[in-house]
Design a protein around this motif. Sequence first.
Motif, PDB file in Angstrom:
ATOM      1  N   GLY A 239       0.866  -1.304   0.229  1.00  0.00           N
ATOM      2  CA  GLY A 239      -0.031   0.319   0.100  1.00  0.00           C
ATOM      3  C   GLY A 239       1.069   1.308   0.115  1.00  0.00           C
ATOM      4  N   VAL A 240      -0.473   2.280   0.240  1.00  0.00           N
ATOM      5  CA  VAL A 240       0.943   3.877   0.444  1.00  0.00           C
ATOM      6  C   VAL A 240       0.600   4.391   1.614  1.00  0.00           C
ATOM      7  N   ALA A 241       0.904   5.262   2.420  1.00  0.00           N
ATOM      8  CA  ALA A 241       0.465   5.881   3.493  1.00  0.00           C
ATOM      9  C   ALA A 241       1.410   7.829   2.628  1.00  0.00           C
ATOM     10  N   ARG A 242       0.580   8.517   2.966  1.00  0.00           N
ATOM     11  CA  ARG A 242       1.067   9.676   3.630  1.00  0.00           C
ATOM     12  C   ARG A 242       1.027  10.413   4.697  1.00  0.00           C
ATOM     13  N   LEU A 416       6.775   0.387   7.936  1.00  0.00           N
ATOM     14  CA  LEU A 416       7.330   2.321   7.320  1.00  0.00           C
ATOM     15  C   LEU A 416       8.262   2.457   8.844  1.00  0.00           C
ATOM     16  N   LEU A 417       8.851   2.713   9.022  1.00  0.00           N
ATOM     17  CA  LEU A 417      10.323   3.029   9.529  1.00  0.00           C
ATOM     18  C   LEU A 417      10.121   4.068  10.427  1.00  0.00           C
ATOM     19  N   VAL A 484       4.449   7.861   0.382  1.00  0.00           N
ATOM     20  CA  VAL A 484       5.415   6.797   0.400  1.00  0.00           C
ATOM     21  C   VAL A 484       4.671   5.622   0.620  1.00  0.00           C
ATOM     22  N   PRO A 485       5.756   4.487  -0.086  1.00  0.00           N
ATOM     23  CA  PRO A 485       5.308   3.418  -0.149  1.00  0.00           C
ATOM     24  C   PRO A 485       5.594   2.333   0.962  1.00  0.00           C
ATOM     25  N   LEU A 486       4.361   1.981   0.794  1.00  0.00           N
ATOM     26  CA  LEU A 486       5.238   0.324   1.773  1.00  0.00           C
ATOM     27  C   LEU A 486       5.489  -0.775   2.218  1.00  0.00           C
TER      28      LEU A 486
END
Length: 546
Positions: A239-242, A416-417, A484-486
């Motif tokens: 997935g992706v995260a903003r 995500l880090l 960003v991609p997860l």
Amino acid sequence: MNGYLRGDVGAGRWPFPDGGQSAAAPVTRLWVALLLAVVFGPVTDAAFPDRGVWPLAFVGVACLLVALLGRGFWSGCLVGFVAGVSFYLVHISWAALYLGPVPWVALSVLQAVIFAVGAGLIAAVFTRVGSVWPTVTGRLLLVPVTVAGVWLGREEVAGAWPYGGFAWGRLALSQATSPFTELVSWVGVPGLSFLVAAVSALGVQLARERAVPWGKVTGAGAVLLVLGSVPVWAPAPSGVARVLAVQGNGPAGYFSARQPGDLLQAQVQATWAAGQADADLVVWPENAMDEDPFRSSRAAAMLDTVSRELGAPVVFGAITERQGRFYNSSVLWQAGRAATDVYDKKHPVPFGEYVPDRWFWEPLAPDLIGLIQREYQPGSRDGVFQVEDFRVGTAICFDVTDDRVMRELVDGGAELLLVQSNNADFGRTDESVQQEAVARLRAVESGRTVVNISTVGVSSVIAADGSTVAALPAHRAGAMAVEVPLGSGLSPAIRWGDTLAGGGVLGAAASLAVAAVLSRNRGLRAAVTLPADTGRTAGVLMDSRR
């Protein structure tokens, strides 16, 4: 063996007695070796940010190895101690910025002592392993691999002892922008240190050959080309995260002049200046506020406002107090629900966040130790937060140098880090860019995007292939709004890196131990077979028992 190894019986020293077997004589006089050790420090440091001339790591290590050739254990320790002092005094000079020279010099000397033992053992590798296995395979494979294993073992000890260790200055950390960066996803940070040391040792061994072995040189070059072209391990997309990452540039230093609430206010202002970003997560750095949100209604209200207005939870750093104990914490906060998760730093920095054995150290430096009034407790919670429909792993400042902590985040399902830091106490020194280099390697190693966010910078978002997605200059308020991609899945480095590192260290220990036993046995056999009238039997036998 003749021509490759030169010297007289007795060149070896405890704990690796010569045993009557000829050993390599020192290639350089002691004063030249010590000069090479001094050169090792600034040359190797220049491979790290901010200069970042990564090939100099190989040059610096080669200088040190030449200085160790043919030396006994104790002579190697002396050369190693000088090299360690030379390197750490330059590399961590930022430690003296606010607290003065005492902690800087003390930490450098402590690291140099550990470095000295490693150098003594490397000298023994050249003397013993090279003597027992003088074949091409022994000279150009076994010796470099054993040297690299000893180097890695020294790094592992320094990163764990004493008081949790100090994992700064590892060889791998000089390669964050080199062609070998992608290797970290396969062998991990320890594995890359091993490879840098092995390549450096191989170069030294090739230079020692009587005639230029062009075939072997060509083969070694081909291996380097292959290593430099290994593709990065690619995670499975999940997935992706903003993300909105905010650098407040508030007065976050230990001695900064500020009023209660100034840090929080700086973060809020920088957040609003970014506009109404469409975010899934807002990330603030370590020490983003100087008020405990669990005890300050004002801080809690401001956090609620930010979370509600942006429609996203906030992850921030704060000093929290629970049951009379203080923690350096990262908190996940959501409007209407307050804190939904908390991570407490597992390895507080000794002499920075707590004083181990205060009864012993305070009388030695009462003014310095007296500055550290709070004793932060080590946390026991995991650093993985569930944020809506994805999971983030958070590391606080020097956590990023701890292999185990970072591995646990990915093992715990982090997609995500976050690396939250407060670099204000190090001013405009190299410390923040050195730490960013560690974060870059962690992104590649884990196959996860890393949001490296600081109070004052350098802040950046780093993709899983090591590239920079976004960045903020140091000492300037700002925000990064990025999609960003997860990632999911375990990279080979996360899955097997620990095993590979342990195997390298154990293999080196076994190689050195076997070489010591074989050289002793050969010395005893030589003593028995010498003619009695030579007068040498007793001398050789006594030497073999030292």
